[in-house]
Design an enzyme around this catalytic site. Structure first.
Site, PDB file in Angstrom:
ATOM      1  CE  LYS A   1      -3.892  -2.432   2.029  1.00 10.14           C
ATOM      2  NZ  LYS A   1      -4.874  -2.646   3.091  1.00 10.14           N
TER       3      LYS A   1
ATOM      4  CD  GLN B   1      -3.836  -4.388   6.224  1.00  6.70           C
ATOM      5  OE1 GLN B   1      -4.029  -3.295   5.684  1.00  6.70           O
ATOM      6  NE2 GLN B   1      -4.043  -5.519   5.577  1.00  6.70           N
TER       7      GLN B   1
ATOM      8  CG  ASP C   1      -9.860  -0.292   4.755  1.00 11.87           C
ATOM      9  OD1 ASP C   1      -9.569  -0.660   3.606  1.00 11.87           O
ATOM     10  OD2 ASP C   1      -9.170  -0.542   5.756  1.00 11.87           O
TER      11      ASP C   1
HETATM   12  N1  L34 Z   1      -8.405  -2.759   7.008  1.00 11.77           N
HETATM   13  N2  L34 Z   1      -7.611  -4.841   6.418  1.00 11.77           N
HETATM   14  C1  L34 Z   1      -8.112  -3.650   6.046  1.00 11.77           C
HETATM   15  N3  L34 Z   1      -8.313  -3.311   4.748  1.00 11.77           N
HETATM   16  C2  L34 Z   1      -8.022  -4.184   3.769  1.00 11.77           C
HETATM   17  O1  L34 Z   1      -8.277  -3.884   2.491  1.00 11.77           O
HETATM   18  C3  L34 Z   1      -7.466  -5.428   4.103  1.00 11.77           C
HETATM   19  N4  L34 Z   1      -7.081  -6.355   3.165  1.00 11.77           N
HETATM   20  C4  L34 Z   1      -7.289  -7.786   3.448  1.00 11.77           C
HETATM   21  C5  L34 Z   1      -6.692  -8.061   4.822  1.00 11.77           C
HETATM   22  N5  L34 Z   1      -6.911  -7.007   5.795  1.00 11.77           N
HETATM   23  C6  L34 Z   1      -7.309  -5.748   5.458  1.00 11.77           C
HETATM   24  C7  L34 Z   1      -6.015  -6.217   2.350  1.00 11.77           C
HETATM   25  O2  L34 Z   1      -5.430  -5.151   2.197  1.00 11.77           O
HETATM   26  C8  L34 Z   1      -6.533  -8.446   2.319  1.00 11.77           C
HETATM   27  N6  L34 Z   1      -5.720  -7.398   1.738  1.00 11.77           N
HETATM   28  C9  L34 Z   1      -4.733  -7.602   0.754  1.00 11.77           C
HETATM   29  C10 L34 Z   1      -4.034  -6.550   0.183  1.00 11.77           C
HETATM   30  C11 L34 Z   1      -3.052  -6.766  -0.764  1.00 11.77           C
HETATM   31  C12 L34 Z   1      -2.753  -8.028  -1.177  1.00 11.77           C
HETATM   32  C13 L34 Z   1      -3.452  -9.093  -0.640  1.00 11.77           C
HETATM   33  C14 L34 Z   1      -4.432  -8.882   0.321  1.00 11.77           C
HETATM   34  C15 L34 Z   1      -1.658  -8.215  -2.168  1.00 11.77           C
HETATM   35  O3  L34 Z   1      -0.892  -7.305  -2.416  1.00 11.77           O
HETATM   36  N7  L34 Z   1      -1.505  -9.405  -2.744  1.00 11.77           N
HETATM   37  C16 L34 Z   1      -0.496  -9.698  -3.715  1.00 11.77           C
HETATM   38  C17 L34 Z   1       0.641 -10.536  -3.135  1.00 11.77           C
HETATM   39  C18 L34 Z   1       1.189 -10.053  -1.842  1.00 11.77           C
HETATM   40  C19 L34 Z   1       2.225 -10.978  -1.210  1.00 11.77           C
HETATM   41  O4  L34 Z   1       3.192 -11.341  -1.890  1.00 11.77           O
HETATM   42  O5  L34 Z   1       2.047 -11.362  -0.038  1.00 11.77           O
HETATM   43  C20 L34 Z   1      -1.164 -10.475  -4.838  1.00 11.77           C
HETATM   44  O6  L34 Z   1      -0.648 -10.449  -5.943  1.00 11.77           O
HETATM   45  O7  L34 Z   1      -2.192 -11.118  -4.591  1.00 11.77           O
END
Ligand code: L34
Length: 294
Positions: free
Chosen positions: A52, A96, A119
């Protein structure tokens, strides 16, 4: 089978946001500012929040990361939220999730100023969204709606099954797919106690899997030509990977993908779209799009 590329789509949207921010700055406006509160050191949360912060840089936003230890008291966290609520430079902020067990998550969410709740999880935004009124929309469901639109995937009148009923994904996702101005679909929500879950899935034109159980959706649950959106990002240990873990979706990709018209990969599908939707919401907050700035 066509792969839905969330990473590429998110990158394109972040460039659009950057162009708009450049214009805002040129016309004398302040730089949009997103703050993120991270309590504890959960590996997944660390990675997502880092992504982020990087996305903020890509979009030309200012970002602040506020780290608190896992033993932070609820009072300390509430004091931090109060400061962010009152800080005029901060356009939007997120806490988060998940939070450590000793903290009442809903109580914390309730104290966020809904005008800064990028959010979209404060009851004011969740409620307004459910009524179809202008509001911040939870980042993951908004990202999925955006992907469906950008790939021109028809949803109107289709049968959509949402797996999972969390406040942050399942419920808002089902609401959006239902609404005339978004999905306009026939929506069924299934969860861990649904007796007919498999049968419902087999009839679905669109399956959105957000239950957080790796490989839950198998080929026998998916109709030929379905669209499958995988929200799961469970970290499973993998001694062969450099980091020692890999990300596992809710869908058994290898066997499900050949049956699909469209499918999202993990990683590179919904995750990056979640982040770029947060950026969209932050831009909207900076512009006072949904709620007038005080
Ligand atoms: N308050 N909590 C709040 N807001 C959110 O919107 C979230 N979420 C979920 C968990 N808790 C939260 C997220 O940000 C899930 N989530 C989230 C955000 C980004 C990614 C996955 C979940 C992400 O960047 N995924 C990448 C890989 C990341 C890695 O290598 O670990 C992808 O390509 O899927």
């Amino acid at each position: 089978m066509k792969l839905i590329d969330g990473k590429m789509t998110a990158a394109a949207i972040k460039e659009e946001i950057k162009a708009e921010v450049d214009q805002m700055i040129a016309s004398g406006m302040k730089r949009p500012h997103l703050a993120a509160v991270l309590v504890g050191h959960d590996g997944g949360s660390e990675a997502y929040v880092k992504n982020k912060v990087i996305a903020c840089e890509k979009c030309g936003f200012k970002s602040s990361l506020i780290r608190m230890e896992a033993d932070t008291s609820e009072e300390q966290l509430l004091a931090c939220i109060k400061q962010l609520n009152e800080d005029d430079d901060v356009d939007g902020f997120i806490v988060q999730l998940p939070l450590p067990k000793h903290i009442d998550e809903q109580h914390v969410i309730n104290t966020i100023d809904y005008r800064k709740d990028v959010d979209g999880i404060h009851p004011m935004n969740a409620g307004r969204m459910a009524l179809g009124l202008p509001s911040f929309i939870s980042a993951t469901p908004l990202g999925i709606i955006t992907l469906l639109q950008r790939y021109n995937i028809p949803t109107s009148g289709k049968k959509c099954v949402v797996l999972g009923r969390s406040n942050i994904v399942g419920k808002p996702m089902a609401q959006l797919m239902l609404q005339k101005q978004h999905g306009d679909a026939t929506v069924t929500i299934c969860h861990s106690h649904s007796k007919t879950l498999k049968e419902e899935c087999r009839q679905a034109d669109i399956i959105i899997a957000a239950i957080g159980r790796p490989n839950f959706v198998t080929a026998d649950m998916v109709k030929e030509g379905a669209v499958v959106i995988d929200v799961g990002t469970t970290r499973v240990e993998d001694p062969e990977s450099k980091s020692g873990y890999r990300l596992n979706g809710d869908v058994k990709f290898d066997e499900v993908a050949p049956k699909c018209e469209y499918i999202t990969p993990v990683p590179g599908g919904v995750g990056p779209m979640t982040i770029c939707s947060l950026m969209k919401n932050t831009l909207a907050a900076a512009k006072g799009e949904f709620y007038a700035k005080s």
